[in-house]
Design a protein around this motif. Sequence first.
Motif, PDB file in Angstrom:
ATOM      1  N   ASP A  58      -1.830  28.381  67.541  1.00  0.00           N
ATOM      2  CA  ASP A  58      -1.586  28.805  66.234  1.00  0.00           C
ATOM      3  C   ASP A  58      -0.442  28.494  65.671  1.00  0.00           C
ATOM      4  N   SER A  80      -7.952  31.654  59.791  1.00  0.00           N
ATOM      5  CA  SER A  80      -8.079  32.987  59.984  1.00  0.00           C
ATOM      6  C   SER A  80      -9.472  33.456  60.579  1.00  0.00           C
ATOM      7  N   ASP A  83      -8.607  33.131  64.324  1.00  0.00           N
ATOM      8  CA  ASP A  83      -7.421  33.973  64.792  1.00  0.00           C
ATOM      9  C   ASP A  83      -8.310  35.119  64.922  1.00  0.00           C
ATOM     10  N   ALA A  84      -9.320  35.533  64.074  1.00  0.00           N
ATOM     11  CA  ALA A  84     -10.119  36.735  64.399  1.00  0.00           C
ATOM     12  C   ALA A  84     -10.987  36.642  65.921  1.00  0.00           C
ATOM     13  N   LEU A 122      -6.017  39.939  58.965  1.00  0.00           N
ATOM     14  CA  LEU A 122      -6.172  38.652  58.824  1.00  0.00           C
ATOM     15  C   LEU A 122      -6.433  38.548  57.303  1.00  0.00           C
ATOM     16  N   ASN A 126      -4.285  36.709  54.222  1.00  0.00           N
ATOM     17  CA  ASN A 126      -4.887  35.878  53.332  1.00  0.00           C
ATOM     18  C   ASN A 126      -4.598  36.070  51.864  1.00  0.00           C
ATOM     19  N   SER A 142      -1.392  39.227  64.302  1.00  0.00           N
ATOM     20  CA  SER A 142      -2.550  39.269  65.466  1.00  0.00           C
ATOM     21  C   SER A 142      -2.250  38.428  66.499  1.00  0.00           C
TER      22      SER A 142
END
Length: 293
Positions: A58, A80, A83-84, A122, A126, A142
């Motif tokens: 990341d 995003s 990453d979630a 996240l 954004n 995160s």
Amino acid sequence: MTLIEPAAPRRRLRRGVVILPSAFTLGNLFLGIWAIVTASRGAYDTAGWMIVGAAIMDLLDGRIARFTATGSAFGEELDSLVDAISFGVAPALIAYFAFLRDGGEWAWILAFLYIVCAVFRLARFNIEQAGTAKANFHGLPSPTAGACLATYFAFTETAFWDSFLPQVPIARTAGWLMLFVGVLMVSNVLYPVVPRFSIRTWGGRFAIFLMLAALVSAFTAPAYFFFPFSIVYITWGLVRSVGMGFLDRLPERDPLYDEVDEDPDDERELDYEAMRPRRRFIRRRQSDRERRA
């Protein structure tokens, strides 16, 4: 006579450069899914190192996108969503499989709450900070929260834990840790961005020194490095925010609230005066047709 070389190789090179950041993002996703599968099989320490690898992916995809000037709205949204999973769902399931599964029928609610905080973090990122130069992160990033939670198991297996922290309840501490980093992700605490590396400034040189020291520690004693380092970073952000008065540096509006402007005065008025020449033109055409008839 000037010869013009074909542009196809350059276009192919440009296309390859554009794909490169997304390839690292998908590598992040691959490690996140692999970590979930590995944790379900009982290899919790290995799953934790995969989350660390996902965090490195990341970090690299964003820097590569900025370095090659290939950032895009699609890349931000893809990052995003990945990453979630890698820093929201995967660390929560690692902690659940390792510590919370035997804690009762509703122990999975803690994992759910952590995932909710990661998704909110996240989404807020954004809205507030994606695609802009940042000096601080608004809330705990995160990847840091996920790596902290995922490497907790490896740290509890060290000789340091057995020697100095044997009385600490491991499972209960994992639950509190999950809630703690989850709340920090959606908090207003400011966390510093990783400084840029440069040999021209003292700050850049110090960043290079820290990175080299971190790499040596990570490869020689990973179980002693990643979890304590994440705790130090989390604590530093809290102390720094309290010391600098972070309440005076909050954003101007709540990013979780979408304001809809329903002001009736915002209606567009028609300019009839500007429309009159058009009407005269239409009447003139109609009169010409009548004469011809």
